[in-house]
Design an enzyme around this catalytic site. Structure first.
Site, short mmCIF file in Angstrom:
data_model
loop_
_atom_site.label_atom_id
_atom_site.label_comp_id
_atom_site.label_asym_id
_atom_site.label_seq_id
_atom_site.Cartn_x
_atom_site.Cartn_y
_atom_site.Cartn_z
N CYS A 169 7.53 -4.91 1.18
CA CYS A 169 7.97 -4.75 2.56
C CYS A 169 7.95 -5.71 3.45
O CYS A 169 8.32 -5.71 4.76
CB CYS A 169 6.90 -3.67 3.13
N HIS A 309 3.82 -3.95 12.13
CA HIS A 309 3.98 -3.25 11.01
C HIS A 309 3.94 -1.88 10.95
O HIS A 309 4.85 -1.14 10.48
CB HIS A 309 3.24 -4.03 9.91
N GLU A 320 -4.08 -4.16 11.08
CA GLU A 320 -3.27 -4.77 11.68
C GLU A 320 -3.82 -4.90 13.15
O GLU A 320 -3.78 -6.12 13.82
CB GLU A 320 -2.01 -4.11 11.96
N LYS A 341 8.56 2.29 13.26
CA LYS A 341 8.58 3.12 11.97
C LYS A 341 8.17 4.37 12.31
O LYS A 341 8.72 5.51 11.56
CB LYS A 341 7.63 2.44 10.90
N HIS A 346 9.66 3.91 6.94
CA HIS A 346 9.48 2.92 6.42
C HIS A 346 10.42 2.59 5.72
O HIS A 346 10.67 3.14 4.43
CB HIS A 346 8.15 2.79 5.76
N PHE A 405 3.06 -5.12 -0.20
CA PHE A 405 2.32 -5.16 -1.36
C PHE A 405 2.08 -6.56 -2.05
O PHE A 405 3.52 -7.25 -2.04
CB PHE A 405 2.76 -4.23 -2.30
#
Length: 419
Positions: A169, A309, A320, A341, A346, A405
Site C-alpha cells: 500500500c 494513510h 498513525e 479513503k 483503499h 504490508f
C-alpha cells in the site's frame, strides 16, 4: 532538500490525472472529495454473495476506449488501463509534449501492490477447465506488475527512466518519491508517476477477509469506511489510479507550465516488525514523517495538512495518530488531517497516487477534503481529522502518508510554489 552548494534541482507538479471511485477525471475526483462524496457500494465486478465483505469502491462508467484502441484495451488488465488513462490525462493537464527531441528525458514510475489479478484469475480458470494450451499468450505481459509503467511509456513515447515499486500500500507513494529523486538529481526533465490498482476480485477479497482486514458493514456501504471512528471495523477496498507529472522547475518555467505545487520531501522507512501489523507506537511511520520533513527543510509548525494513510482498521488509525504525535510533537494538535479513503476506499498500491493528487490540490487551492463518516471519534484518535465537511484554510505545506504490508512507510511533502 536542495542543499547549499548542491546541484539538486527544484521539482514541481505540473499535471495530474485520476481515475477513482468518485470520479474519472481530475476535476470530478477533486469535486467529489470536497463534497464528501461516497464511492463505496455493493460489488458488481464479481459475484460476492459468498464473501464476508460484499462492498467496494469500484470505478464506475470507465470507458478506456475514449483513450485507447480496442485492440490495446483487450491486451491490458484493468489496472494498466487505469494507469495509462490517468497518465494521458496528466500529460494533457500539464500540456507536456513528448517528442523525439525530449523522449529520453521523460520517464515513468508507476507502483502497484498486486498487478493484473483479473487476468491471473481468468487464466487459471482456463488452465484448469480447458487446459494449459488454451491460456493466452498475453497472460504474462498482462499480469505482471511492471506493465502499468511499461505500457504507459509505450503509449506516450517516454524513453527515460522506467520502474515499478511493488511495496504493497506504499507503492504509489514510493513511485512519486522515486520519480522526485530522479528529476531532482538530473536523471530526467520530467517524470510521470503514481499508483494504479484493480484488485476488486474474488481471490483478493477471500484473502483479505481471511485476515479479518475488511469491513463487513455490507448493509450500510455508504458508512462502512470510517477512519478514526470508534466504530470502524476494517478497510474497504477500492480501485483506480492517480498520476502526477513531476518536472524540473527550470524546465517547467522554460515552457511556461502551470505549477500546482513543489515537491520538497521524501522519507521512507521499514518497521522490520510484522508482515501485516504496524509496530506498536508507529515508530517506523513517525521516522518516515521526520525524515521527509528533514529532507524538505520543513519544521512541524510549518505543516498545514496531512493526508493520512487512515485505513479505517482498528490497528492503523490509532497507531498513525500516535506516530503523528511522535513525529510532529505539540504542533500535531494544530494540523488539519483527513483520510480521503473514507470516500474512495483503499486502493492498495494505487492509494498513494490519488492521495498525493489530493494533497497537491489542497496546497494549490487552500482547501482540504474531509474525513467522512467520522461520527463517534475514537478517544485514541484525538487529533483534528476534518470531520465530514471540507475546510477552506491556508495550506503552505502538506504531508501524504502511505504505509504497507511488510512494514513499508512512506511520507511525501508538498509545498506551495514560491519563485
Amino acid at each position: 532538500m536542495v542543499r547549499a552548494g548542491s546541484d539538486y534541482k527544484r521539482v514541481v507538479v505540473t499535471g495530474m490525472g485520476a481515475v477513482t471511485p468518485i470520479g474519472n477525471t481530475l476535476s470530478d475526483y477533486w469535486d467529489g472529495l470536497l463534497a464528501g462524496k461516497n464511492g463505496i457500494a455493493p460489488i458488481t465486478l464479481f459475484d460476492a454473495s459468498r464473501h464476508a465483505c460484499r462492498i467496494a469502491g469500484e470505478v464506475k462508467d470507465f470507458e478506456p476506449l475514449d483513450y485507447l484502441d480496442r485492440k490495446d484495451v483487450k491486451r491490458m488488465d484493468r489496472f494498466a488501463q487505469f494507469a495509462v488513462v490517468a497518465s494521458k490525462q496528466a500529460i494533457a493537464d500539464a500540456q507536456l509534449d513528448v517528442t523525439d527531441l525530449n523522449a529520453e528525458q521523460i520517464g515513468v514510475v508507476i507502483g502497484t501492490g498486486i498487478g493484473g489479478l483479473k487476468v491471473l484469475e481468468d487464466q487459471q480458470e482456463i488452465n484448469l477447465t480447458r487446459g494449459p494450451d488454451r491460456c493466452s499468450p498475453f497472460m504474462i505481459p498482462m499480469m505482471i506488475a511492471n506493465m502499468a509503467a511499461g505500457l504507459t511509456a509505450i503509449h506516450i513515447g517516454a524513453k527515460g527512466p522506467n520502474s515499478c515499486p511493488v511495496t504493497a500500500c506504499a507503492a504509489g507513494s514510493n513511485a512519486v518519491g522515486d520519480a522526485f529523486r530522479l528529476v531532482q538529481r538530473g536523471f530526467a526533465q520530467a517524470m510521470i508517476c503514481g499508483g494504479a490498482e484493480a484488485a476488486v476480485r474474488s481471490l483478493s477479497f477471500a484473502g483479505f477477509a481471511s485476515a479479518r482486514a475488511l469491513s463487513t458493514r455490507n448493509d450500510d456501504p455508504a458508512h462502512a469506511c470510517r477512519p478514526f471512528d470508534r466504530d470502524r471495523d476494517g478497510f474497504v477496498m477500492g480501485e483506480g489510479a492517480g498520476i502526477l507529472v513531476l518536472e524540473a522547475l527550470d524546465h517547467a518555467l522554460s515552457r511556461g507550465a502551470r505549477i500546482y505545487a513543489e515537491i520538497v520531501g521524501y522519507g521512507m522507512t521499514c518497521d522490520a516488525y510484522h508482515m501485516t501489523s504496524p509496530v506498536p507506537g508507529g515508530e517506523g511511520a513517525a521516522r518516515a514523517m521526520q525524515l521527509s520533513m528533514k529532507d524538505a527543510n520543513v519544521t512541524p509548525d510549518m505543516v498545514s495538512y496531512i493526508n493520512a494513510h487512515g485505513t479505517s482498521t482498528p490497528a492503523n488509525d490509532s497507531t498513525e495518530t500516535t506516530a503523528i504525535k511522535t513525529a510532529l510533537g505539540d504542533p500535531a494538535y494544530d494540523i488539519a488531517i483527513s483520510s480521503t479513503k473514507s470516500m474512495t476506499g483503499h486502493l492498495l498500491g494505487g492509494s498513494g497516487g490519488i492521495e498525493a493528487v489530493a494533497a497537491v490540490k489542497a496546497v494549490h487551492h487552500d482547501r482540504v477534503p474531509p474525513t467522512i463518516n467520522l461520527e463517534n471519534p475514537d478517544p485514541a484518535c484525538d487529533l483534528d481529522y476534518i470531520a465530514n465537511q471540507s475546510r477552506q484554510m491556508p495550506v503552505e505545506v502538506a504531508l501524504s502518508n502511505s504505509f504497507g504490508f511488510g512494514g513499508h512507510n512512506v511520507t511525501l511533502v508538498f509545498r506551495k510554489y514560491r519563485p
